[in-house]
Motif scaffolding. Structure first.
Motif, PDB file in Angstrom:
ATOM      1  N   ALA A  70       0.845  -1.210   0.000  1.00  0.00           N
ATOM      2  CA  ALA A  70       0.000   0.000   0.000  1.00  0.00           C
ATOM      3  C   ALA A  70       0.874   1.253   0.000  1.00  0.00           C
ATOM      4  O   ALA A  70       0.549   2.252  -0.650  1.00  0.00           O
ATOM      5  N   GLN A  71       1.996   1.179   0.708  1.00  0.00           N
ATOM      6  CA  GLN A  71       2.896   2.339   0.760  1.00  0.00           C
ATOM      7  C   GLN A  71       3.536   2.641  -0.600  1.00  0.00           C
ATOM      8  O   GLN A  71       4.025   3.740  -0.822  1.00  0.00           O
ATOM      9  N   THR A  72       3.514   1.684  -1.513  1.00  0.00           N
ATOM     10  CA  THR A  72       4.043   1.943  -2.858  1.00  0.00           C
ATOM     11  C   THR A  72       2.949   2.473  -3.794  1.00  0.00           C
ATOM     12  O   THR A  72       3.215   2.707  -4.973  1.00  0.00           O
ATOM     13  N   GLY A  73       1.720   2.580  -3.285  1.00  0.00           N
ATOM     14  CA  GLY A  73       0.640   3.118  -4.109  1.00  0.00           C
ATOM     15  C   GLY A  73      -0.402   2.092  -4.524  1.00  0.00           C
ATOM     16  O   GLY A  73      -1.370   2.423  -5.210  1.00  0.00           O
ATOM     17  N   GLN A  74      -0.227   0.846  -4.103  1.00  0.00           N
ATOM     18  CA  GLN A  74      -1.198  -0.202  -4.447  1.00  0.00           C
ATOM     19  C   GLN A  74      -2.445  -0.046  -3.566  1.00  0.00           C
ATOM     20  O   GLN A  74      -2.327   0.015  -2.345  1.00  0.00           O
ATOM     21  N   THR A  75      -3.630   0.014  -4.169  1.00  0.00           N
ATOM     22  CA  THR A  75      -4.823   0.226  -3.341  1.00  0.00           C
ATOM     23  C   THR A  75      -5.826  -0.920  -3.388  1.00  0.00           C
ATOM     24  O   THR A  75      -6.773  -0.934  -2.621  1.00  0.00           O
ATOM     25  N   SER A  76      -5.649  -1.885  -4.293  1.00  0.00           N
ATOM     26  CA  SER A  76      -6.624  -2.984  -4.325  1.00  0.00           C
ATOM     27  C   SER A  76      -5.937  -4.320  -4.079  1.00  0.00           C
ATOM     28  O   SER A  76      -4.872  -4.602  -4.634  1.00  0.00           O
ATOM     29  N   PHE A  77      -6.579  -5.114  -3.228  1.00  0.00           N
ATOM     30  CA  PHE A  77      -6.013  -6.382  -2.781  1.00  0.00           C
ATOM     31  C   PHE A  77      -7.030  -7.506  -2.958  1.00  0.00           C
ATOM     32  O   PHE A  77      -8.215  -7.321  -2.695  1.00  0.00           O
ATOM     33  N   GLY A  78      -6.544  -8.658  -3.398  1.00  0.00           N
ATOM     34  CA  GLY A  78      -7.397  -9.824  -3.585  1.00  0.00           C
ATOM     35  C   GLY A  78      -7.089 -10.872  -2.534  1.00  0.00           C
ATOM     36  O   GLY A  78      -5.925 -11.169  -2.261  1.00  0.00           O
ATOM     37  N   GLU A  79      -8.144 -11.431  -1.947  1.00  0.00           N
ATOM     38  CA  GLU A  79      -7.983 -12.434  -0.899  1.00  0.00           C
ATOM     39  C   GLU A  79      -8.845 -13.658  -1.192  1.00  0.00           C
ATOM     40  O   GLU A  79      -9.964 -13.525  -1.700  1.00  0.00           O
ATOM     41  N   ASN A  80      -8.336 -14.847  -0.842  1.00  0.00           N
ATOM     42  CA  ASN A  80      -9.039 -16.102  -1.121  1.00  0.00           C
ATOM     43  C   ASN A  80      -9.697 -16.738   0.095  1.00  0.00           C
ATOM     44  O   ASN A  80     -10.594 -17.552  -0.063  1.00  0.00           O
ATOM     45  N   SER A 100      -8.211   4.998   0.854  1.00  0.00           N
ATOM     46  CA  SER A 100      -8.888   3.792   1.316  1.00  0.00           C
ATOM     47  C   SER A 100      -8.595   2.625   0.358  1.00  0.00           C
ATOM     48  O   SER A 100      -8.464   2.802  -0.846  1.00  0.00           O
ATOM     49  N   LEU A 101      -8.466   1.453   0.956  1.00  0.00           N
ATOM     50  CA  LEU A 101      -8.094   0.255   0.204  1.00  0.00           C
ATOM     51  C   LEU A 101      -9.358  -0.484  -0.232  1.00  0.00           C
ATOM     52  O   LEU A 101     -10.373  -0.452   0.452  1.00  0.00           O
ATOM     53  N   GLN A 102      -9.260  -1.140  -1.370  1.00  0.00           N
ATOM     54  CA  GLN A 102     -10.376  -1.935  -1.899  1.00  0.00           C
ATOM     55  C   GLN A 102     -10.061  -3.403  -1.709  1.00  0.00           C
ATOM     56  O   GLN A 102      -8.965  -3.852  -2.068  1.00  0.00           O
ATOM     57  N   TRP A 103     -11.030  -4.152  -1.214  1.00  0.00           N
ATOM     58  CA  TRP A 103     -10.827  -5.582  -0.973  1.00  0.00           C
ATOM     59  C   TRP A 103     -11.683  -6.393  -1.935  1.00  0.00           C
ATOM     60  O   TRP A 103     -12.894  -6.189  -2.028  1.00  0.00           O
ATOM     61  N   HIS A 104     -11.022  -7.325  -2.628  1.00  0.00           N
ATOM     62  CA  HIS A 104     -11.698  -8.167  -3.617  1.00  0.00           C
ATOM     63  C   HIS A 104     -11.654  -9.615  -3.128  1.00  0.00           C
ATOM     64  O   HIS A 104     -10.568 -10.138  -2.868  1.00  0.00           O
ATOM     65  N   PHE A 105     -12.792 -10.253  -3.034  1.00  0.00           N
ATOM     66  CA  PHE A 105     -12.801 -11.667  -2.670  1.00  0.00           C
ATOM     67  C   PHE A 105     -12.665 -12.495  -3.945  1.00  0.00           C
ATOM     68  O   PHE A 105     -13.456 -12.345  -4.876  1.00  0.00           O
ATOM     69  N   THR A 114     -21.251 -16.231   2.903  1.00  0.00           N
ATOM     70  CA  THR A 114     -21.673 -15.098   2.072  1.00  0.00           C
ATOM     71  C   THR A 114     -21.960 -13.838   2.884  1.00  0.00           C
ATOM     72  O   THR A 114     -21.709 -12.734   2.408  1.00  0.00           O
ATOM     73  N   ARG A 115     -22.483 -13.990   4.111  1.00  0.00           N
ATOM     74  CA  ARG A 115     -22.819 -12.789   4.875  1.00  0.00           C
ATOM     75  C   ARG A 115     -21.571 -11.947   5.140  1.00  0.00           C
ATOM     76  O   ARG A 115     -21.547 -10.743   4.887  1.00  0.00           O
ATOM     77  N   GLN A 116     -20.521 -12.590   5.636  1.00  0.00           N
ATOM     78  CA  GLN A 116     -19.309 -11.821   5.942  1.00  0.00           C
ATOM     79  C   GLN A 116     -18.643 -11.287   4.675  1.00  0.00           C
ATOM     80  O   GLN A 116     -18.058 -10.205   4.690  1.00  0.00           O
ATOM     81  N   ILE A 117     -18.761 -12.030   3.594  1.00  0.00           N
ATOM     82  CA  ILE A 117     -18.204 -11.523   2.333  1.00  0.00           C
ATOM     83  C   ILE A 117     -18.987 -10.273   1.905  1.00  0.00           C
ATOM     84  O   ILE A 117     -18.405  -9.249   1.537  1.00  0.00           O
ATOM     85  N   ASP A 122     -15.487  -5.175  -1.204  1.00  0.00           N
ATOM     86  CA  ASP A 122     -15.989  -4.239  -2.206  1.00  0.00           C
ATOM     87  C   ASP A 122     -16.351  -4.969  -3.500  1.00  0.00           C
ATOM     88  O   ASP A 122     -17.258  -4.557  -4.210  1.00  0.00           O
ATOM     89  N   TRP A 123     -15.586  -6.008  -3.790  1.00  0.00           N
ATOM     90  CA  TRP A 123     -15.765  -6.789  -5.017  1.00  0.00           C
ATOM     91  C   TRP A 123     -15.764  -8.280  -4.678  1.00  0.00           C
ATOM     92  O   TRP A 123     -15.083  -8.705  -3.734  1.00  0.00           O
ATOM     93  N   VAL A 124     -16.458  -9.063  -5.484  1.00  0.00           N
ATOM     94  CA  VAL A 124     -16.373 -10.525  -5.424  1.00  0.00           C
ATOM     95  C   VAL A 124     -16.234 -11.031  -6.864  1.00  0.00           C
ATOM     96  O   VAL A 124     -17.087 -10.747  -7.703  1.00  0.00           O
ATOM     97  N   HIS A 125     -15.135 -11.744  -7.141  1.00  0.00           N
ATOM     98  CA  HIS A 125     -14.876 -12.198  -8.519  1.00  0.00           C
ATOM     99  C   HIS A 125     -15.392 -13.602  -8.776  1.00  0.00           C
ATOM    100  O   HIS A 125     -15.313 -14.084  -9.901  1.00  0.00           O
ATOM    101  N   THR A 126     -15.824 -14.286  -7.744  1.00  0.00           N
ATOM    102  CA  THR A 126     -16.028 -15.731  -7.846  1.00  0.00           C
ATOM    103  C   THR A 126     -17.487 -16.155  -7.662  1.00  0.00           C
ATOM    104  O   THR A 126     -17.762 -17.240  -7.161  1.00  0.00           O
TER     105      THR A 126
END
Ligand SMILES: *Cc1c(COP(=O)(O)O)cnc(C)c1O
Length: 266
Positions: A70-80, A100-105, A114-117, A122-126
């Protein structure tokens, strides 16, 4: 987005011990190398470099690695893995003051998650079936913006992979686009692994063809979500060039940004 899974004592996947202490200089070097790959691939296809978003896939790496990124400028992160992701989000929220950071499942979705997701991403790819879409729609908090989703397509018909059958894609897109608390953004795919560029491109080209069919169907319906169906989430460390050549708008990159992950514990 906040809330930590304090009550959970059964992690879905333990985080790998960091290969080395997270370090902003290293993170910047690796991120710049990936951004250069994206730029070169875009130039080769006469695309603007800004037409491809880099999603940093941080599974199995702890919060310090995300923070360095994030300190390098990355704002979106994907988690499995949900519990791992929630703990990491909380850890970072306590320390990160920047944009603010964006979180992608991007992991497989079990119904009981599903409730916690819906509450913490912010996003769900799956999303790969209507039932999952309906649960996320019903469980998205009323005050939140619509959850951005992609329909995952099992483009190579692999029994080991999630994703809808390619021939069901258009029907599912029409159904998912009707859910008011979701915004259907496009398609996601993980083709079967190959190191051959032509094979990689062939699979991504099939995803792109489905994407065009979906766009045409939404347009024919005069669907209000037609204009925001603009995302092709495809391409990882090993095949992002092929994906960009075939129209990817989000590449999901883990290894090239964070290093090798520990094997998934069973
Ligand atoms: C792990 C993962 C990635 C990143 O893969 P790398 O090869 O490490 O870049 C991308 N997408 C999904 C869905 C993943 O699970």
């Amino acid at each position: 987005m906040n809330g930590s899974p304090k009550g959970s004592n059964v992690p879905e996947a333990s985080m790998a011990p960091p290969p080395a202490a997270a370090n902003t200089t290293d993170a910047a070097t690796r991120r710049n190398a990936v951004l250069a790959r994206i730029e070169t691939a875009c130039a080769a296809s006469h695309r603007a470099a800004t037409s491809v978003q880099l999603l940093a896939v941080s599974k199995k790496f702890d919060g310090s690695h995300c923070l360095a990124m994030a300190q390098t400028g990355q704002t979106s992160f994907g988690e499995n893995y949900l519990q791992e992701a929630l703990a990491k989000q909380q850890w970072i929220a306590d320390r990160w003051q920047g944009e603010s950071l964006q979180w992608h499942f991007i992991g497989p979705i079990q119904s009981n998650k599903t409730r916690q997701i819906a509450e913490h991403f912010d996003w769900v790819h799956t999303v790969d079936r209507l039932k999952t879409g309906q649960r996320l729609n019903d469980q998205r908090p009323a005050q939140a913006t619509p959850l951005q989703i992609c329909l995952q397509v099992n483009i190579d018909h692999e029994s080991s992979k999630s994703g809808c059958a390619p021939e069901l894609t258009v029907t599912l897109v029409r159904q998912l686009a009707a859910l008011p608390n979701l915004q259907l953004r496009g398609l996601m795919a993980i083709p079967s692994a190959s190191t051959d560029l032509a094979t990689q491109r062939g699979a991504f080209a099939r995803v792109r063809a489905l994407f065009k069919q979906c766009q045409a169907a939404l347009k024919a319906d005069q669907h209000p979500q037609m204009g925001s169906f603009d995302t092709l989430s495809m391409g990882m460390t090993g095949d992002l060039e092929a994906a960009i050549a075939e129209g990817a708008t989000i590449v999901r990159v883990g290894t090239a940004l964070f290093g090798q992950r520990a094997a998934k514990p069973v």
